[in-house]
Design a protein around this motif. Sequence first.
Motif, PDB file in Angstrom:
ATOM      1  N   ARG A  87       0.837  -1.214   0.000  1.00 41.68           N
ATOM      2  CA  ARG A  87       0.000   0.000   0.000  1.00 41.68           C
ATOM      3  C   ARG A  87       0.866   1.255   0.000  1.00 41.68           C
ATOM      4  O   ARG A  87       0.593   2.217  -0.720  1.00 41.68           O
ATOM      5  N   ARG A  88       1.890   1.254   0.846  1.00 40.08           N
ATOM      6  CA  ARG A  88       2.783   2.414   0.908  1.00 40.08           C
ATOM      7  C   ARG A  88       3.504   2.616  -0.418  1.00 40.08           C
ATOM      8  O   ARG A  88       3.662   3.742  -0.880  1.00 40.08           O
ATOM      9  N   LEU A  89       3.943   1.516  -1.008  1.00 37.27           N
ATOM     10  CA  LEU A  89       4.617   1.596  -2.295  1.00 37.27           C
ATOM     11  C   LEU A  89       3.668   2.147  -3.364  1.00 37.27           C
ATOM     12  O   LEU A  89       4.051   3.006  -4.160  1.00 37.27           O
ATOM     13  N   ALA A  90       2.426   1.676  -3.372  1.00 40.63           N
ATOM     14  CA  ALA A  90       1.437   2.164  -4.338  1.00 40.63           C
ATOM     15  C   ALA A  90       1.164   3.647  -4.132  1.00 40.63           C
ATOM     16  O   ALA A  90       1.055   4.405  -5.099  1.00 40.63           O
ATOM     17  N   ARG A  91       1.059   4.081  -2.892  1.00 39.29           N
ATOM     18  CA  ARG A  91       0.844   5.503  -2.608  1.00 39.29           C
ATOM     19  C   ARG A  91       2.035   6.335  -3.060  1.00 39.29           C
ATOM     20  O   ARG A  91       1.881   7.423  -3.609  1.00 39.29           O
ATOM     21  N   LEU A  92       3.237   5.827  -2.811  1.00 41.89           N
ATOM     22  CA  LEU A  92       4.443   6.538  -3.212  1.00 41.89           C
ATOM     23  C   LEU A  92       4.523   6.674  -4.730  1.00 41.89           C
ATOM     24  O   LEU A  92       4.836   7.750  -5.252  1.00 41.89           O
TER      25      LEU A  92
ATOM     26  N   SER B  62       4.300  10.162  -6.778  1.00 38.70           N
ATOM     27  CA  SER B  62       5.358  10.569  -7.703  1.00 38.70           C
ATOM     28  C   SER B  62       4.804  10.834  -9.100  1.00 38.70           C
ATOM     29  O   SER B  62       5.240  11.759  -9.780  1.00 38.70           O
ATOM     30  N   LEU B  63       3.811  10.036  -9.553  1.00 40.76           N
ATOM     31  CA  LEU B  63       3.175  10.289 -10.848  1.00 40.76           C
ATOM     32  C   LEU B  63       2.440  11.622 -10.841  1.00 40.76           C
ATOM     33  O   LEU B  63       2.510  12.390 -11.802  1.00 40.76           O
ATOM     34  N   LEU B  64       1.738  11.896  -9.767  1.00 43.32           N
ATOM     35  CA  LEU B  64       1.009  13.152  -9.647  1.00 43.32           C
ATOM     36  C   LEU B  64       1.959  14.334  -9.690  1.00 43.32           C
ATOM     37  O   LEU B  64       1.719  15.325 -10.393  1.00 43.32           O
ATOM     38  N   LEU B  65       3.059  14.252  -8.962  1.00 45.78           N
ATOM     39  CA  LEU B  65       4.038  15.342  -8.962  1.00 45.78           C
ATOM     40  C   LEU B  65       4.688  15.508 -10.330  1.00 45.78           C
ATOM     41  O   LEU B  65       4.933  16.625 -10.781  1.00 45.78           O
ATOM     42  N   THR B  66       4.960  14.395 -11.000  1.00 48.13           N
ATOM     43  CA  THR B  66       5.554  14.464 -12.333  1.00 48.13           C
ATOM     44  C   THR B  66       4.616  15.145 -13.312  1.00 48.13           C
ATOM     45  O   THR B  66       5.034  16.009 -14.089  1.00 48.13           O
ATOM     46  N   LEU B  67       3.340  14.779 -13.285  1.00 44.15           N
ATOM     47  CA  LEU B  67       2.376  15.392 -14.199  1.00 44.15           C
ATOM     48  C   LEU B  67       2.199  16.875 -13.922  1.00 44.15           C
ATOM     49  O   LEU B  67       2.098  17.681 -14.840  1.00 44.15           O
ATOM     50  N   SER B  68       2.160  17.255 -12.658  1.00 42.72           N
ATOM     51  CA  SER B  68       1.975  18.676 -12.353  1.00 42.72           C
ATOM     52  C   SER B  68       3.228  19.476 -12.682  1.00 42.72           C
ATOM     53  O   SER B  68       3.139  20.634 -13.071  1.00 42.72           O
ATOM     54  N   ALA B  69       4.391  18.871 -12.592  1.00 42.76           N
ATOM     55  CA  ALA B  69       5.643  19.576 -12.881  1.00 42.76           C
ATOM     56  C   ALA B  69       5.820  19.831 -14.379  1.00 42.76           C
ATOM     57  O   ALA B  69       6.445  20.797 -14.778  1.00 42.76           O
ATOM     58  N   CYS B  70       5.251  18.964 -15.223  1.00 43.94           N
ATOM     59  CA  CYS B  70       5.454  19.133 -16.658  1.00 43.94           C
ATOM     60  C   CYS B  70       4.446  20.098 -17.276  1.00 43.94           C
ATOM     61  O   CYS B  70       4.475  20.335 -18.469  1.00 43.94           O
ATOM     62  N   GLY B  71       3.539  20.652 -16.489  1.00 40.74           N
ATOM     63  CA  GLY B  71       2.568  21.602 -17.007  1.00 40.74           C
ATOM     64  C   GLY B  71       1.321  20.948 -17.563  1.00 40.74           C
ATOM     65  O   GLY B  71       0.520  21.596 -18.221  1.00 40.74           O
TER      66      GLY B  71
END
Length: 183
Positions: free
Chosen positions: A8-13, A17-26
Amino acid sequence: MTMNLAWRRLARLIGLSLLLTLSACGFHLRGEGGHYTLPFPTMYVGLPDASPLAIDLKRNIRANGGTTVVAAAKDADGVIEVLTNPEKTRTKTILSLNSNGRVRQYLLSYNIVFRVLDRQGNELLAPTQILLTRPIDFNETQLLAKEQEEALLYKDMQTDLVQQMMRRIAAIKPPQISVPASR
């Protein structure tokens, strides 16, 4: 049980990280962030006032703030001159037939050619064509539903057309008026 907690922790992590990557790329959803800085304080839209496209385009221009839609071209800093009205040139053509020779699919198209002029009549955006197409399956047993679907597709194409026009108008860089230096 501890293994399940680790997964569960791995899935959340990974999700974080996917969410942060998408928001960082605009990345943003289509239709979001549709704010365009238009280069004109006032604009005139060369379509009939009752035209659904004109209403939608004027609404988008006003919603962006900073630009006022005026009723006469002579009062505008930017003039959108429509050379082909999409409401008169939209088409519905047969795309495919079934084995009995009956229509199985239509292709809807929505086409506009427009240009943008400045107050003096100089062309700031050359005649630009936007052609949108959408396929639609046809079933004669669902005639009413297909008519409603067709209307919704045309409305979607109109919205898409307005957004494309807004992007192209926002990209215009009007020539700067040079003011002579005073002595």
